[in-house]
Design a protein around this motif. Structure first.
Motif, PDB file in Angstrom:
ATOM      1  N   PHE A   1     -63.611  64.232 -13.235  1.00  0.00           N
ATOM      2  CA  PHE A   1     -63.584  64.771 -14.597  1.00  0.00           C
ATOM      3  C   PHE A   1     -62.280  64.499 -15.335  1.00  0.00           C
ATOM      4  N   ALA A   2     -61.242  64.032 -14.633  1.00  0.00           N
ATOM      5  CA  ALA A   2     -59.954  63.767 -15.282  1.00  0.00           C
ATOM      6  C   ALA A   2     -59.280  62.569 -14.614  1.00  0.00           C
ATOM      7  N   PRO A   3     -59.791  61.352 -14.862  1.00  0.00           N
ATOM      8  CA  PRO A   3     -59.319  60.188 -14.108  1.00  0.00           C
ATOM      9  C   PRO A   3     -58.052  59.529 -14.634  1.00  0.00           C
ATOM     10  N   ALA A   4     -57.471  60.002 -15.723  1.00  0.00           N
ATOM     11  CA  ALA A   4     -56.422  59.257 -16.420  1.00  0.00           C
ATOM     12  C   ALA A   4     -55.232  58.917 -15.524  1.00  0.00           C
ATOM     13  N   GLU A   5     -54.801  59.841 -14.690  1.00  0.00           N
ATOM     14  CA  GLU A   5     -53.593  59.637 -13.880  1.00  0.00           C
ATOM     15  C   GLU A   5     -53.898  59.305 -12.423  1.00  0.00           C
ATOM     16  N   LEU A   6     -55.094  58.858 -12.143  1.00  0.00           N
ATOM     17  CA  LEU A   6     -55.507  58.591 -10.766  1.00  0.00           C
ATOM     18  C   LEU A   6     -54.548  57.639 -10.056  1.00  0.00           C
ATOM     19  N   GLY A   7     -54.338  56.460 -10.607  1.00  0.00           N
ATOM     20  CA  GLY A   7     -53.508  55.464  -9.928  1.00  0.00           C
ATOM     21  C   GLY A   7     -52.090  55.936  -9.720  1.00  0.00           C
ATOM     22  N   LEU A   8     -51.484  56.516 -10.742  1.00  0.00           N
ATOM     23  CA  LEU A   8     -50.105  56.995 -10.644  1.00  0.00           C
ATOM     24  C   LEU A   8     -49.987  58.108  -9.609  1.00  0.00           C
ATOM     25  N   ALA A   9     -50.931  59.043  -9.628  1.00  0.00           N
ATOM     26  CA  ALA A   9     -50.869  60.166  -8.695  1.00  0.00           C
ATOM     27  C   ALA A   9     -50.976  59.696  -7.246  1.00  0.00           C
ATOM     28  N   LEU A  10     -51.882  58.785  -6.974  1.00  0.00           N
ATOM     29  CA  LEU A  10     -52.035  58.303  -5.602  1.00  0.00           C
ATOM     30  C   LEU A  10     -50.800  57.556  -5.139  1.00  0.00           C
ATOM     31  N   ASP A  11     -50.202  56.791  -6.033  1.00  0.00           N
ATOM     32  CA  ASP A  11     -48.987  56.056  -5.684  1.00  0.00           C
ATOM     33  C   ASP A  11     -47.845  57.020  -5.358  1.00  0.00           C
ATOM     34  N   LEU A  12     -47.666  58.046  -6.179  1.00  0.00           N
ATOM     35  CA  LEU A  12     -46.609  59.027  -5.936  1.00  0.00           C
ATOM     36  C   LEU A  12     -46.851  59.771  -4.629  1.00  0.00           C
ATOM     37  N   TYR A  13     -48.081  60.110  -4.371  1.00  0.00           N
ATOM     38  CA  TYR A  13     -48.399  60.828  -3.142  1.00  0.00           C
ATOM     39  C   TYR A  13     -48.083  59.990  -1.910  1.00  0.00           C
ATOM     40  N   ARG A  14     -48.517  58.750  -1.911  1.00  0.00           N
ATOM     41  CA  ARG A  14     -48.307  57.910  -0.733  1.00  0.00           C
ATOM     42  C   ARG A  14     -46.831  57.586  -0.526  1.00  0.00           C
ATOM     43  N   ARG A  15     -46.122  57.296  -1.596  1.00  0.00           N
ATOM     44  CA  ARG A  15     -44.706  56.928  -1.461  1.00  0.00           C
ATOM     45  C   ARG A  15     -43.843  58.114  -1.055  1.00  0.00           C
ATOM     46  N   GLY A  16     -44.241  59.317  -1.486  1.00  0.00           N
ATOM     47  CA  GLY A  16     -43.424  60.491  -1.202  1.00  0.00           C
ATOM     48  C   GLY A  16     -43.855  61.289   0.002  1.00  0.00           C
ATOM     49  N   PHE A  17     -44.899  60.853   0.705  1.00  0.00           N
ATOM     50  CA  PHE A  17     -45.473  61.665   1.769  1.00  0.00           C
ATOM     51  C   PHE A  17     -44.496  61.911   2.913  1.00  0.00           C
ATOM     52  N   LYS A  18     -44.431  63.182   3.344  1.00  0.00           N
ATOM     53  CA  LYS A  18     -43.612  63.587   4.485  1.00  0.00           C
ATOM     54  C   LYS A  18     -44.543  64.121   5.579  1.00  0.00           C
ATOM     55  N   PRO A  19     -44.546  63.525   6.752  1.00  0.00           N
ATOM     56  CA  PRO A  19     -45.441  64.002   7.817  1.00  0.00           C
ATOM     57  C   PRO A  19     -45.214  65.478   8.113  1.00  0.00           C
ATOM     58  N   SER A  20     -46.288  66.155   8.498  1.00  0.00           N
ATOM     59  CA  SER A  20     -46.230  67.587   8.778  1.00  0.00           C
ATOM     60  C   SER A  20     -46.963  67.890  10.065  1.00  0.00           C
ATOM     61  N   ALA A  21     -46.957  69.151  10.455  1.00  0.00           N
ATOM     62  CA  ALA A  21     -47.691  69.555  11.652  1.00  0.00           C
ATOM     63  C   ALA A  21     -49.188  69.338  11.473  1.00  0.00           C
ATOM     64  N   GLN A  22     -49.669  69.419  10.244  1.00  0.00           N
ATOM     65  CA  GLN A  22     -51.100  69.225   9.996  1.00  0.00           C
ATOM     66  C   GLN A  22     -51.489  67.757   9.883  1.00  0.00           C
ATOM     67  N   LEU A  23     -50.604  66.932   9.326  1.00  0.00           N
ATOM     68  CA  LEU A  23     -51.013  65.568   8.962  1.00  0.00           C
ATOM     69  C   LEU A  23     -49.861  64.593   9.192  1.00  0.00           C
ATOM     70  N   ALA A  24     -50.152  63.534   9.950  1.00  0.00           N
ATOM     71  CA  ALA A  24     -49.112  62.560  10.281  1.00  0.00           C
ATOM     72  C   ALA A  24     -48.929  61.483   9.227  1.00  0.00           C
ATOM     73  N   ARG A  25     -50.003  61.170   8.481  1.00  0.00           N
ATOM     74  CA  ARG A  25     -49.926  60.126   7.463  1.00  0.00           C
ATOM     75  C   ARG A  25     -50.749  60.537   6.255  1.00  0.00           C
ATOM     76  N   PRO A  26     -50.527  59.922   5.118  1.00  0.00           N
ATOM     77  CA  PRO A  26     -51.257  60.335   3.914  1.00  0.00           C
ATOM     78  C   PRO A  26     -52.765  60.214   4.085  1.00  0.00           C
ATOM     79  N   HIS A  27     -53.462  61.146   3.467  1.00  0.00           N
ATOM     80  CA  HIS A  27     -54.929  61.100   3.445  1.00  0.00           C
ATOM     81  C   HIS A  27     -55.381  61.420   2.025  1.00  0.00           C
TER      82      HIS A  27
END
Length: 333
Positions: A187-213
């Motif tokens: 319903f709100a696709p405008a920032e899809l590409g930018l958001a995914l890029d920021l998420y993947r580049r900034g991802f910090k592994p945690s106890a729940q998740l080792a890599r971006p999903h």
């Protein structure tokens, strides 16, 4: 391989009351697990007569009871509307009843109008505590500590959390906390590409998740013919037009000519909101899904197929699974 999941609106229509909508959601989930879908989500909406999932945890329990293995969860709970303790108690209870099948996606928006926010007894400033509320919630799901406050029976269930968003805010927060991220491009696709890029580049592994999903929301309306799919899609187009008009209606049956329903300005605005949509017969689906995965490298597609008739909606999800599901790839999701 990109897995397929479902976000169901639990749509109350002109032909189906709230009980029927809830049972249709449960029936869809039961079919979906046989077709290889990974998870089934419902979302918190208030003061919307056409959506029956306001009591989100209760609806999730109803769907879990009618299924055997598919993961079921919130996509999502609007955390500013609630005390984290209450959400932990609700979802911890679900996790005890249905171990390793419950997901908890969290949104920052209230998911409703200002009048309803006041009725929920939560201040508008509650959105500012969203990051700290997530940490509080995580604490309740962790093994019980030696302190006075516990979310019974949530302690030790480690219910997996997701961050939902339609902007870069949620992407940055999910990356910083090392949580999976679902983008609401249905319903709100405008920032899809930018958001995914920021998420993947900034991802910090945690106890729940080792890599971006990453999960990407997408409207897919499938039918055996192109013309029928386009006709079925008018239900969604009318629903978004009604949102622009500020009207809250039950789901409407499809119509033959959508241009008789909306104005040119409404058509343009709805077109932007529904830009991440794939509508058509199997050949069109195949190309559209392939292109979306190539563009986003999504680990998962969260599919919305808001179709008026329940049998036609079942057929839509069946066709999607045939085209892009586990059996189409020769492996599990």
């Amino acid at each position: 391989m990109t897995s397929l999941s479902i976000l169901d609106l639990v749509r109350v229509t002109e032909a189906t009351d709230a009980r029927g909508a809830l049972n249709n959601a449960r029936d869809l989930a039961a079919h979906a697990e046989t077709w290889g879908y990974r998870r089934f989500w419902v979302a918190e909406h208030h003061n919307m007569p056409g959506i029956a999932s306001a009591a989100t945890a209760v609806v999730i329990g109803h769907i879990l009871e009618g299924t055997r293995k598919i993961r079921v969860g919130a996509g999502g709970v609007m955390l500013p509307n609630h005390a984290p303790l209450i959400i932990a108690e609700q979802f911890g209870t679900l996790a005890r009843l249905f171990p390793d099948r419950v997901d908890l996606g969290l949104g920052r928006a209230p998911g409703t109008d200002p009048t309803t926010v006041r009725a929920l007894r939560r201040p508008f400033s509650a959105v500012d505590s969203f990051p700290s509320d997530i940490l509080e919630l995580q604490g309740y799901f962790a093994p019980a500590a030696a302190n006075a406050l516990q979310a019974v029976p949530a302690a030790g269930t480690n219910v997996p959390l997701w961050i939902l968003g339609s902007s870069t805010y949620g992407a940055r927060l999910a990356a910083d906390y090392g949580l999976p991220y679902a983008f609401a491009s249905h319903f709100a696709p405008a920032e899809l590409g930018l958001a995914l890029d920021l998420y993947r580049r900034g991802f910090k592994p945690s106890a729940q998740l080792a890599r971006p999903h990453v999960a990407v929301g997408v409207n897919i309306i499938a039918a055996d013919s192109e013309a029928e799919a386009r006709r079925l899609a008018t239900t969604t187009q009318m629903a978004f037009t009604n949102l622009l008009r500020g009207t809250r209606q039950l789901g409407q049956p499809p119509i033959d000519d959508i241009d008789q329903y909306w104005s040119p300005a409404e058509k343009a605005q709805v077109g932007l909101m529904l830009a991440c949509s794939i509508i058509g017969a199997p050949a069109t689906l195949r190309e559209g899904i392939k292109a979306l995965i190539a563009e986003t490298a999504a680990d998962e597609l969260i599919i919305v197929s808001d179709i008026y008739d329940h049998e036609a909606r079942l057929r839509s999800f069946e066709l999607i699974a045939e085209v892009a599901g586990p059996s189409a790839h020769g492996a599990g999701g």
